[in-house]
Design a protein around this motif. Structure first.
Motif, PDB file in Angstrom:
ATOM      1  N   MET A  69      63.592  46.481  75.618  1.00  0.00           N
ATOM      2  CA  MET A  69      64.340  46.360  77.110  1.00  0.00           C
ATOM      3  C   MET A  69      64.458  48.135  77.488  1.00  0.00           C
ATOM      4  O   MET A  69      65.159  48.443  78.621  1.00  0.00           O
ATOM      5  CB  MET A  69      65.016  45.549  76.764  1.00  0.00           C
ATOM      6  CG  MET A  69      65.813  45.381  78.325  1.00  0.00           C
ATOM      7  SD  MET A  69      65.562  44.954  79.661  1.00  0.00           S
ATOM      8  CE  MET A  69      64.966  43.105  79.261  1.00  0.00           C
ATOM      9  N   VAL A  70      65.271  48.604  76.419  1.00  0.00           N
ATOM     10  CA  VAL A  70      65.606  49.921  76.009  1.00  0.00           C
ATOM     11  C   VAL A  70      65.060  50.931  76.746  1.00  0.00           C
ATOM     12  O   VAL A  70      65.156  51.863  77.806  1.00  0.00           O
ATOM     13  CB  VAL A  70      66.641  50.565  74.777  1.00  0.00           C
ATOM     14  CG1 VAL A  70      67.186  51.838  75.323  1.00  0.00           C
ATOM     15  CG2 VAL A  70      67.367  49.253  74.937  1.00  0.00           C
ATOM     16  N   ILE A 114      54.349  47.551  72.572  1.00  0.00           N
ATOM     17  CA  ILE A 114      54.194  48.049  74.141  1.00  0.00           C
ATOM     18  C   ILE A 114      53.524  46.900  75.195  1.00  0.00           C
ATOM     19  O   ILE A 114      53.925  46.895  76.012  1.00  0.00           O
ATOM     20  CB  ILE A 114      52.551  48.869  73.922  1.00  0.00           C
ATOM     21  CG1 ILE A 114      53.109  50.112  72.995  1.00  0.00           C
ATOM     22  CG2 ILE A 114      52.086  49.227  74.960  1.00  0.00           C
ATOM     23  CD1 ILE A 114      52.136  51.683  73.079  1.00  0.00           C
ATOM     24  N   ARG A 115      53.756  45.747  74.517  1.00  0.00           N
ATOM     25  CA  ARG A 115      53.075  44.475  75.093  1.00  0.00           C
ATOM     26  C   ARG A 115      54.329  44.073  76.386  1.00  0.00           C
ATOM     27  O   ARG A 115      53.848  43.522  77.049  1.00  0.00           O
ATOM     28  CB  ARG A 115      52.578  43.181  75.130  1.00  0.00           C
ATOM     29  CG  ARG A 115      50.863  44.384  74.442  1.00  0.00           C
ATOM     30  CD  ARG A 115      49.692  42.626  73.386  1.00  0.00           C
ATOM     31  NE  ARG A 115      48.657  43.116  73.259  1.00  0.00           N
ATOM     32  CZ  ARG A 115      47.440  42.706  74.009  1.00  0.00           C
ATOM     33  NH1 ARG A 115      47.698  42.782  75.357  1.00  0.00           N
ATOM     34  NH2 ARG A 115      46.195  43.811  73.506  1.00  0.00           N
ATOM     35  N   ALA A 116      55.281  44.242  75.250  1.00  0.00           N
ATOM     36  CA  ALA A 116      56.675  43.659  76.071  1.00  0.00           C
ATOM     37  C   ALA A 116      56.679  44.905  76.746  1.00  0.00           C
ATOM     38  O   ALA A 116      57.858  44.085  77.710  1.00  0.00           O
ATOM     39  CB  ALA A 116      57.459  43.721  74.375  1.00  0.00           C
ATOM     40  N   TYR A 117      56.856  46.025  76.615  1.00  0.00           N
ATOM     41  CA  TYR A 117      57.284  46.855  77.058  1.00  0.00           C
ATOM     42  C   TYR A 117      57.193  46.678  78.143  1.00  0.00           C
ATOM     43  O   TYR A 117      57.443  46.957  79.308  1.00  0.00           O
ATOM     44  CB  TYR A 117      57.289  48.620  76.141  1.00  0.00           C
ATOM     45  CG  TYR A 117      57.370  49.246  77.247  1.00  0.00           C
ATOM     46  CD1 TYR A 117      58.679  50.016  77.297  1.00  0.00           C
ATOM     47  CD2 TYR A 117      56.317  50.425  77.340  1.00  0.00           C
ATOM     48  CE1 TYR A 117      58.480  51.331  77.829  1.00  0.00           C
ATOM     49  CE2 TYR A 117      56.167  51.652  78.287  1.00  0.00           C
ATOM     50  CZ  TYR A 117      57.355  52.261  78.500  1.00  0.00           C
ATOM     51  OH  TYR A 117      57.512  52.745  79.744  1.00  0.00           O
ATOM     52  N   GLU A 127      58.211  37.791  75.878  1.00  0.00           N
ATOM     53  CA  GLU A 127      59.425  37.166  74.757  1.00  0.00           C
ATOM     54  C   GLU A 127      59.443  38.137  73.658  1.00  0.00           C
ATOM     55  O   GLU A 127      58.679  38.989  73.672  1.00  0.00           O
ATOM     56  CB  GLU A 127      58.507  36.084  73.682  1.00  0.00           C
ATOM     57  CG  GLU A 127      58.964  35.479  72.634  1.00  0.00           C
ATOM     58  CD  GLU A 127      58.344  34.209  72.134  1.00  0.00           C
ATOM     59  OE1 GLU A 127      58.442  33.967  71.449  1.00  0.00           O
ATOM     60  OE2 GLU A 127      58.090  33.336  73.027  1.00  0.00           O
ATOM     61  N   TRP A 128      60.223  38.356  73.149  1.00  0.00           N
ATOM     62  CA  TRP A 128      60.320  38.997  71.694  1.00  0.00           C
ATOM     63  C   TRP A 128      60.982  38.784  70.399  1.00  0.00           C
ATOM     64  O   TRP A 128      62.533  38.599  71.130  1.00  0.00           O
ATOM     65  CB  TRP A 128      61.018  40.691  72.465  1.00  0.00           C
ATOM     66  CG  TRP A 128      61.104  41.930  71.525  1.00  0.00           C
ATOM     67  CD1 TRP A 128      62.259  43.367  70.751  1.00  0.00           C
ATOM     68  CD2 TRP A 128      60.382  43.041  70.719  1.00  0.00           C
ATOM     69  NE1 TRP A 128      61.771  43.163  69.780  1.00  0.00           N
ATOM     70  CE2 TRP A 128      60.616  43.615  69.936  1.00  0.00           C
ATOM     71  CE3 TRP A 128      58.397  42.753  71.273  1.00  0.00           C
ATOM     72  CZ2 TRP A 128      60.020  44.138  69.115  1.00  0.00           C
ATOM     73  CZ3 TRP A 128      58.102  43.561  70.007  1.00  0.00           C
ATOM     74  CH2 TRP A 128      58.328  44.293  69.521  1.00  0.00           C
ATOM     75  N   GLU A 129      61.652  38.981  69.639  1.00  0.00           N
ATOM     76  CA  GLU A 129      61.801  38.110  68.940  1.00  0.00           C
ATOM     77  C   GLU A 129      63.090  37.147  68.669  1.00  0.00           C
ATOM     78  O   GLU A 129      63.793  36.787  68.381  1.00  0.00           O
ATOM     79  CB  GLU A 129      63.052  39.310  68.307  1.00  0.00           C
ATOM     80  CG  GLU A 129      63.047  41.363  67.739  1.00  0.00           C
ATOM     81  CD  GLU A 129      63.561  41.792  67.767  1.00  0.00           C
ATOM     82  OE1 GLU A 129      64.678  42.047  67.904  1.00  0.00           O
ATOM     83  OE2 GLU A 129      63.972  42.759  66.935  1.00  0.00           O
ATOM     84  N   GLY A 130      61.318  36.634  69.052  1.00  0.00           N
ATOM     85  CA  GLY A 130      62.030  34.498  69.119  1.00  0.00           C
ATOM     86  C   GLY A 130      62.890  34.360  70.938  1.00  0.00           C
ATOM     87  O   GLY A 130      62.821  33.598  70.269  1.00  0.00           O
ATOM     88  N   ALA A 131      63.117  35.469  71.539  1.00  0.00           N
ATOM     89  CA  ALA A 131      63.937  35.336  73.003  1.00  0.00           C
ATOM     90  C   ALA A 131      62.778  35.490  73.998  1.00  0.00           C
ATOM     91  O   ALA A 131      62.688  36.542  73.805  1.00  0.00           O
ATOM     92  CB  ALA A 131      64.625  36.295  72.304  1.00  0.00           C
ATOM     93  N   GLN A 132      63.304  34.792  75.442  1.00  0.00           N
ATOM     94  CA  GLN A 132      62.450  35.317  76.616  1.00  0.00           C
ATOM     95  C   GLN A 132      63.724  36.002  76.649  1.00  0.00           C
ATOM     96  O   GLN A 132      64.906  36.024  76.833  1.00  0.00           O
ATOM     97  CB  GLN A 132      62.963  34.003  76.979  1.00  0.00           C
ATOM     98  CG  GLN A 132      61.468  33.189  76.834  1.00  0.00           C
ATOM     99  CD  GLN A 132      60.326  33.226  76.660  1.00  0.00           C
ATOM    100  OE1 GLN A 132      59.490  33.230  77.843  1.00  0.00           O
ATOM    101  NE2 GLN A 132      59.885  32.671  75.712  1.00  0.00           N
ATOM    102  N   MET A 133      63.037  37.496  77.971  1.00  0.00           N
ATOM    103  CA  MET A 133      63.786  38.294  78.398  1.00  0.00           C
ATOM    104  C   MET A 133      62.684  38.607  79.764  1.00  0.00           C
ATOM    105  O   MET A 133      61.817  39.077  79.977  1.00  0.00           O
ATOM    106  CB  MET A 133      64.264  39.066  78.117  1.00  0.00           C
ATOM    107  CG  MET A 133      63.377  40.084  76.668  1.00  0.00           C
ATOM    108  SD  MET A 133      64.218  41.055  75.134  1.00  0.00           S
ATOM    109  CE  MET A 133      64.593  39.705  74.333  1.00  0.00           C
TER     110      MET A 133
END
Length: 329
Positions: A69-70, A114-117, A127-133
């Motif tokens: 996210m950063v 990279i997929r999350a980014y 989802e990143w580290e078990g959390a939805q954002m």
């Protein structure tokens, strides 16, 4: 082949990037090396305010140094400051991790990061580290999603090649040119070195200051990837190891990476004086203008589409000018 530049992120990097724009360089990359550099995103933001044309980007980001996210929020900010000029490159971490005593991240982590980014930049819930954002920036706090920026990945082996082919827009290379380069339409190659005058010796003061920091990467890389025995096979390698091994074992990575890509450290100086300078033209893009031009032609024939030159030494303008003249000759 485009001619770009890179800088080890420093307080004067924004001014150097503005200089590179005036000289005609296509893009400027800066390093994500917080153990020896100011923040890469702050530096790029300042460069965006001082330039109008030159491409800008971190080359390369190390995923483990920041939450996705950063990096997504920082990327969105830079695209607003420099619309149409931003590209982002990722790597598993040479200086950005090994200089702090860590090993490189895994390719599975790189893939998921990279997929999350990229999902965040598209405006998706990820989802990143078990959390939805999701990026929730209101109007005026970031450009509207989706934010589309090309993503390049630094890879040398088959695992990295697989990830890059699937989720990347290009291949960012340095130190070694992989055989699969020609499978990509965008391949920046980060190089170091200096243009020598006709008849200038490889151990001149100019060669040491301007070419030495890139030359020293041969020892840093040999140590990290091959160990002490690999270093000792290099000219001046025994003297280099003697200097490094004076440090406690748990702190030797500090002795290895001090001055990395900026200046010669104690071990590098010992190797240079012991005759290691004879490798300068073998491990960097150094030589006369004609010799440098031939090296660049060879890179292009192998699949490099963008040469990325990092100037070193006390006279950044002169190094940028000399290299550009050789590249365009």
């Amino acid at each position: 082949m485009e001619v770009s530049c890179a800088f080890p992120t420093a307080l004067d990097s924004p001014d150097n990037i503005a200089l590179a724009e005036r000289l005609g360089y296509a893009r400027a990359w800066v390093y994500d090396t917080p153990q020896q550099s100011p923040d890469v995103w702050m530096t790029l933001a300042l460069a965006a305010e001082r330039t109008e044309r030159i491409g800008l980007g971190p080359g390369v980001l190390i995923p483990s140094l920041r939450h996705p996210m950063v990096n997504a929020a920082a990327t969105a900010t830079l695209t607003e400051l420099a619309p149409g000029r931003v590209a982002v490159a990722f790597g598993t971490g040479f200086t950005g991790r090994r200089a702090m005593g860590y090993r490189a991240i895994t390719w599975s982590y790189m893939d998921s990061y990279i997929r999350a980014y990229r999902g965040l930049l598209r405006g998706e819930v990820v989802e990143w580290e078990g959390a939805q954002m999701q990026m929730l920036h209101p109007d005026g706090h970031a450009p509207a999603r989706p934010v589309d920026v090309p993503v390049l990945i630094s890879a040398l082996g088959p695992k990295g090649h697989g990830v890059t082919k699937e989720i990347g827009d290009g291949l960012y290379v340095t130190l070694q040119l992989p055989e699969f380069m020609k499978e990509y339409s965008w391949v920046p190659n980060l190089v170091w070195g200096t243009v020598l005058d006709e008849g200038e010796a490889s151990d001149s003061e100019h060669a040491r200051l301007a070419g030495g920091p890139g030359w020293a990467l041969a020892y840093h890389g040999a140590y990290e990837f091959g160990g002490p025995s690999a270093v000792r096979e290099l000219p001046g390698g025994a003297e280099w190891m003697d200097a490094v091994e004076r440090a406690p074992e748990e702190r030797r990575h500090l002795a290895v990476h001090e001055g990395h890509c900026v200046e010669l450290n104690e071990a590098d100086e010992a190797a240079w004086k012991a005759g290691g300078h004879r490798m300068l033209q073998d491990v960097t893009v150094s030589g006369t203008r004609d010799q440098v031009r031939r090296r660049l032609d060879d890179f292009a024939a192998q699949g490099v589409t963008e040469i990325v030159f990092q100037p070193c030494g006390p006279d950044t303008r002169a190094e940028l000018e000399r290299f550009l003249e050789a590249a365009e000759s």
